[in-house]
Design a protein around this motif. Structure first.
Motif, PDB file in Angstrom:
ATOM      1  N   UNK A  86     -36.638   3.589 -13.348  1.00 29.53           N
ATOM      2  CA  UNK A  86     -35.962   4.594 -12.528  1.00 29.53           C
ATOM      3  C   UNK A  86     -36.078   5.983 -13.154  1.00 29.53           C
ATOM      4  N   UNK A  87     -35.915   6.065 -14.454  1.00 25.13           N
ATOM      5  CA  UNK A  87     -36.060   7.355 -15.144  1.00 25.13           C
ATOM      6  C   UNK A  87     -37.490   7.871 -15.048  1.00 25.13           C
ATOM      7  N   UNK A  88     -38.455   6.955 -15.147  1.00 24.34           N
ATOM      8  CA  UNK A  88     -39.857   7.362 -15.027  1.00 24.34           C
ATOM      9  C   UNK A  88     -40.146   7.928 -13.639  1.00 24.34           C
ATOM     10  N   UNK A  89     -39.633   7.276 -12.620  1.00 22.17           N
ATOM     11  CA  UNK A  89     -39.890   7.720 -11.253  1.00 22.17           C
ATOM     12  C   UNK A  89     -39.193   9.036 -10.928  1.00 22.17           C
ATOM     13  N   UNK A  97     -45.029   7.037 -20.461  1.00 23.76           N
ATOM     14  CA  UNK A  97     -44.395   5.941 -19.733  1.00 23.76           C
ATOM     15  C   UNK A  97     -44.541   6.127 -18.227  1.00 23.76           C
ATOM     16  N   UNK A  98     -44.331   7.343 -17.772  1.00 29.18           N
ATOM     17  CA  UNK A  98     -44.395   7.617 -16.334  1.00 29.18           C
ATOM     18  C   UNK A  98     -45.782   7.356 -15.760  1.00 29.18           C
ATOM     19  N   UNK A  99     -46.819   7.492 -16.581  1.00 26.60           N
ATOM     20  CA  UNK A  99     -48.188   7.289 -16.108  1.00 26.60           C
ATOM     21  C   UNK A  99     -48.447   5.837 -15.711  1.00 26.60           C
ATOM     22  N   UNK A 100     -47.594   4.906 -16.135  1.00 28.03           N
ATOM     23  CA  UNK A 100     -47.771   3.490 -15.808  1.00 28.03           C
ATOM     24  C   UNK A 100     -47.365   3.148 -14.381  1.00 28.03           C
ATOM     25  N   UNK A 101     -46.706   4.053 -13.687  1.00 29.33           N
ATOM     26  CA  UNK A 101     -46.124   3.724 -12.383  1.00 29.33           C
ATOM     27  C   UNK A 101     -46.685   4.601 -11.283  1.00 29.33           C
ATOM     28  N   UNK A 102     -47.275   3.945 -10.294  1.00 31.59           N
ATOM     29  CA  UNK A 102     -47.800   4.631  -9.118  1.00 31.59           C
ATOM     30  C   UNK A 102     -47.335   3.869  -7.885  1.00 31.59           C
ATOM     31  N   UNK A 103     -46.933   4.621  -6.867  1.00 27.63           N
ATOM     32  CA  UNK A 103     -46.535   3.982  -5.624  1.00 27.63           C
ATOM     33  C   UNK A 103     -47.764   3.496  -4.872  1.00 27.63           C
TER      34      UNK A 103
END
Length: 145
Positions: A86-89, A97-103
């Motif tokens: 949630x913090x990453x998004x 860390x945020x680079x690991x998550x894509x919609x």
């Protein structure tokens, strides 16, 4: 231990033992099931100590954990992982860390887009499937449903 009351034992557990069990808890997600069970056994032993239950008594630790209103360490790790996602998004986490998550994106209006599901990367090996970048989006997508 009749000379130490229950509240004191709980305070000692939360201040001295629990931080060691939760330190780097995201790393523990990729360890073997055997090791996760051993870590959980430490918490179970503390519950037995709090309620003065003998090691060899056949009792359900779950009901005592519910009396204390504690979660299992596995549940605590999952909650922490979802908090990190949630913090990453929201952009409140480091870029690595945020680079690991894509919609999931598509040219079409799909349910996956409306539910804001994350893209789960393909991992061929079992070690890759234990990694944070694989487990986290999968857990996020399961939580949304």
């Amino acid at each position: 231990m009749p000379f130490i009351d229950r509240a004191t034992i709980i305070t000692l557990y939360k201040s001295l033992v629990l931080p060691h069990l939760e330190y780097c808890n995201l790393v523990w997600m990729s360890c073997s099931k055997y090791n996760r069970i051993r870590i959980e056994a430490i918490q179970n032993r503390c519950i037995r100590l709090i309620f003065n239950i003998n090691r060899y008594d056949q009792v359900s630790i779950t009901e005592y954990r519910e009396k204390l209103e504690w979660k299992t360490l596995e549940e605590r790790r999952n909650d922490f992982m979802l908090t990190v996602i949630s913090k990453c998004l929201k952009g409140n986490a480091p870029d690595y860390l945020s680079a690991n998550f894509n919609f999931i994106s598509s040219r079409y209006n799909t349910r996956a887009e409306s539910a804001k599901k994350l893209l789960v990367p393909y991992r061929k090996t079992s070690n890759g499937q234990k990694s944070f970048s694989f487990i986290a989006p999968k857990a996020w997508n399961e939580r949304i449903v």
